[in-house]
Design a protein around this motif. Structure first.
Motif, mmCIF file in Angstrom:
data_model
loop_
_atom_site.group_PDB
_atom_site.id
_atom_site.type_symbol
_atom_site.label_atom_id
_atom_site.label_comp_id
_atom_site.label_asym_id
_atom_site.label_seq_id
_atom_site.Cartn_x
_atom_site.Cartn_y
_atom_site.Cartn_z
ATOM 1 N N HIS A 141 0.561 -1.298 -0.051
ATOM 2 C CA HIS A 141 0.308 0.132 0.039
ATOM 3 C C HIS A 141 0.314 1.180 0.342
ATOM 4 O O HIS A 141 2.243 1.838 0.868
ATOM 5 C CB HIS A 141 -1.090 -0.239 1.438
ATOM 6 C CG HIS A 141 -1.748 1.041 1.154
ATOM 7 N ND1 HIS A 141 -1.922 1.932 2.156
ATOM 8 C CD2 HIS A 141 -2.535 1.669 0.794
ATOM 9 C CE1 HIS A 141 -2.740 3.374 2.182
ATOM 10 N NE2 HIS A 141 -3.039 3.204 0.966
ATOM 11 N N SER A 142 0.829 2.800 -0.757
ATOM 12 C CA SER A 142 0.778 3.731 -0.751
ATOM 13 C C SER A 142 3.042 3.193 -0.664
ATOM 14 O O SER A 142 2.905 3.112 -1.516
ATOM 15 C CB SER A 142 1.262 4.246 0.444
ATOM 16 O OG SER A 142 0.744 5.504 0.238
ATOM 17 N N GLY A 165 -2.754 2.275 -4.314
ATOM 18 C CA GLY A 165 -2.058 3.904 -4.339
ATOM 19 C C GLY A 165 -0.997 3.978 -4.128
ATOM 20 O O GLY A 165 -0.209 5.322 -2.767
ATOM 21 N N THR A 166 0.150 3.309 -4.907
ATOM 22 C CA THR A 166 1.149 3.582 -4.697
ATOM 23 C C THR A 166 2.008 4.919 -5.373
ATOM 24 O O THR A 166 1.778 5.085 -6.886
ATOM 25 C CB THR A 166 1.755 2.907 -5.304
ATOM 26 O OG1 THR A 166 1.417 1.215 -4.816
ATOM 27 C CG2 THR A 166 3.370 2.584 -5.758
ATOM 28 N N HIS A 224 -5.512 1.898 -8.277
ATOM 29 C CA HIS A 224 -5.734 3.074 -7.281
ATOM 30 C C HIS A 224 -7.114 3.381 -7.900
ATOM 31 O O HIS A 224 -7.541 3.215 -8.626
ATOM 32 C CB HIS A 224 -4.941 3.657 -7.889
ATOM 33 C CG HIS A 224 -3.740 4.842 -7.607
ATOM 34 N ND1 HIS A 224 -2.565 4.935 -7.476
ATOM 35 C CD2 HIS A 224 -4.255 6.217 -6.811
ATOM 36 C CE1 HIS A 224 -1.779 5.923 -6.913
ATOM 37 N NE2 HIS A 224 -3.504 6.786 -6.314
ATOM 38 N N ASP A 225 -7.541 4.428 -6.512
ATOM 39 C CA ASP A 225 -8.780 5.058 -7.271
ATOM 40 C C ASP A 225 -8.438 6.512 -7.250
ATOM 41 O O ASP A 225 -8.473 7.102 -6.785
ATOM 42 C CB ASP A 225 -8.972 4.568 -5.640
ATOM 43 C CG ASP A 225 -10.942 5.448 -5.527
ATOM 44 O OD1 ASP A 225 -11.582 3.976 -5.136
ATOM 45 O OD2 ASP A 225 -11.377 7.032 -4.912
ATOM 46 N N ASP A 228 -9.145 9.398 -4.276
ATOM 47 C CA ASP A 228 -7.602 9.060 -3.590
ATOM 48 C C ASP A 228 -6.901 10.499 -3.512
ATOM 49 O O ASP A 228 -6.809 10.795 -4.014
ATOM 50 C CB ASP A 228 -6.507 8.228 -4.512
ATOM 51 C CG ASP A 228 -5.294 7.961 -3.552
ATOM 52 O OD1 ASP A 228 -5.363 8.663 -2.210
ATOM 53 O OD2 ASP A 228 -4.748 7.424 -2.985
ATOM 54 N N SER A 230 -4.729 11.488 -1.688
ATOM 55 C CA SER A 230 -2.803 11.363 -0.975
ATOM 56 C C SER A 230 -1.957 11.371 -1.817
ATOM 57 O O SER A 230 -1.036 11.907 -2.171
ATOM 58 C CB SER A 230 -3.254 10.301 0.039
ATOM 59 O OG SER A 230 -3.687 11.097 1.235
ATOM 60 N N VAL A 231 -2.008 10.330 -2.732
ATOM 61 C CA VAL A 231 -1.801 10.017 -4.182
ATOM 62 C C VAL A 231 -2.480 9.947 -5.039
ATOM 63 O O VAL A 231 -3.811 9.137 -5.414
ATOM 64 C CB VAL A 231 -1.194 8.590 -4.096
ATOM 65 C CG1 VAL A 231 -0.109 8.888 -4.912
ATOM 66 C CG2 VAL A 231 -0.139 8.834 -2.880
ATOM 67 N N TRP A 233 -4.370 8.884 -8.811
ATOM 68 C CA TRP A 233 -4.494 7.579 -9.395
ATOM 69 C C TRP A 233 -3.381 8.155 -11.162
ATOM 70 O O TRP A 233 -3.277 7.134 -10.956
ATOM 71 C CB TRP A 233 -6.025 7.581 -10.159
ATOM 72 C CG TRP A 233 -6.792 8.208 -11.661
ATOM 73 C CD1 TRP A 233 -7.367 9.556 -11.062
ATOM 74 C CD2 TRP A 233 -6.516 7.895 -12.541
ATOM 75 N NE1 TRP A 233 -7.570 9.957 -12.043
ATOM 76 C CE2 TRP A 233 -7.236 9.234 -12.815
ATOM 77 C CE3 TRP A 233 -5.450 7.701 -13.249
ATOM 78 C CZ2 TRP A 233 -6.886 10.058 -14.556
ATOM 79 C CZ3 TRP A 233 -5.651 7.328 -14.153
ATOM 80 C CH2 TRP A 233 -6.462 8.935 -15.172
ATOM 81 N N GLY A 255 -10.973 6.902 -1.917
ATOM 82 C CA GLY A 255 -9.605 7.288 -1.226
ATOM 83 C C GLY A 255 -8.544 6.547 -1.003
ATOM 84 O O GLY A 255 -8.081 5.101 -1.986
ATOM 85 N N HIS A 256 -7.816 6.384 -0.495
ATOM 86 C CA HIS A 256 -6.637 6.067 0.177
ATOM 87 C C HIS A 256 -6.112 5.007 1.352
ATOM 88 O O HIS A 256 -6.031 4.152 0.879
ATOM 89 C CB HIS A 256 -5.426 7.976 0.259
ATOM 90 C CG HIS A 256 -4.083 7.002 0.523
ATOM 91 N ND1 HIS A 256 -3.242 6.309 -1.197
ATOM 92 C CD2 HIS A 256 -3.424 6.406 1.268
ATOM 93 C CE1 HIS A 256 -2.254 6.454 -0.984
ATOM 94 N NE2 HIS A 256 -1.722 6.262 0.750
#
Length: 275
Positions: A141-142, A165-166, A224-225, A228, A230-231, A233, A255-256
């Motif tokens: 994740h991320s 979510g990377t 990926h959303d 998101d 935070s990051v 898509w 979301g993230h």
């Protein structure tokens, strides 16, 4: 915005131009600092059901959680996350015949410390592979996806990878960090130089996910959303485009963070791993 963050923004904005060396050194220290958030109720429950162990990695006692038996699926959390965020994946993976392993990275969860970096985190993944491997698959994740890509380029053997979510590049992370703290260009330049010295060269070439996945042979599912915050898509799309043969799955409304608890996402990951 928290009062402490407001205060730091004022300091960077006012002193960053006149004392860029001093403020750049402070920014460098902040870059590596981790933060622990309260563990969710679901995380506490799944952690209590785990076989808990400690693995020494370069003198750091890393907290390891294990569930089930069979081929290993490793869960890698993101920055300021923890291993128990694997909660939604554990039951379905065990039912599919896998052993699930999660860790708390240095400075996260029950692993001591208050700072870490991608090299340290990648060393933990490589140590897990040596101690518990072979690792059949990884769900990351991320920031954990960035760590995974680096570890795999450095030789960690994985057959299938799911990245959720990377972020695609270190530049994206740096831009967000420096803008959040309102750093002037002079301070950013000092921070960049210190990071390049620490990581021995071109940050983008060595750290960015898109550069580390270009020659990987493992099958990959990039999720990926579109919501998101935070990051974005598009970062995930860039990773999928760079990873040979990767599949990109776009979701919405998750979301993230909530994406890790979504049943459809969990099912897609388990199905992919089981192929």
């Amino acid at each position: 915005m928290p009062l402490s963050l407001r205060g730091m923004r004022v300091l960077f904005a006012t002193l960053g131009m006149v004392l860029p060396g001093l403020m750049g050194r402070w920014a460098y220290r902040l870059w590596f600092r981790t933060r622990r958030f309260p563990e969710s109720a679901a995380g506490k429950r799944v952690a209590s059901d785990a076989q808990c162990e400690t693995l020494q990695v370069d003198a750091i006692p890393v907290a390891v959680y294990r569930w089930g038996s069979g081929p290993v699926v490793l869960f890698v959390h993101g920055w300021s996350g923890r291993g128990s965020q694997a909660a939604a994946f554990v039951g379905p993976l065990i039912a599919a015949g896998y052993q699930v392993i999660a860790v708390d990275a240095p400075g996260h969860g029950n692993t001591p410390g208050d700072r870490t970096n991608i090299l340290e985190c990648a060393a933990v993944l490589q140590a897990i592979g040596k101690r518990y491997g072979p690792v059949h698959a990884v769900i990351a994740h991320s920031f954990g996806g960035m760590v995974l890509a680096y570890a795999m380029r450095e030789g960690m053997a994985v057959q299938r990878a799911v990245c959720i979510g990377t972020p695609a590049s270190i530049g994206f992370l740096l831009e967000g960090f420096t803008q959040t703290l309102a750093m002037p260009a002079a301070t950013v330049a000092v921070l960049q130089r210190r990071l390049e010295q620490r990581f021995q060269g071109d940050l983008d070439a060595r750290i960015s996910t898109v550069n580390n996945v270009r020659e990987l042979k493992a099958a990959a599912l990039i999720i990926h959303d579109v919501d998101d915050a935070s990051v974005p898509w598009q970062q995930g799309q860039m990773v999928a485009d760079a990873w040979p043969g990767a599949t990109f799955l776009k979701t919405s409304g998750l979301g993230h963070g909530r994406i890790l608890r979504d049943r459809a996402v969990v099912r897609a990951a388990v199905d992919f791993i089981s192929q």
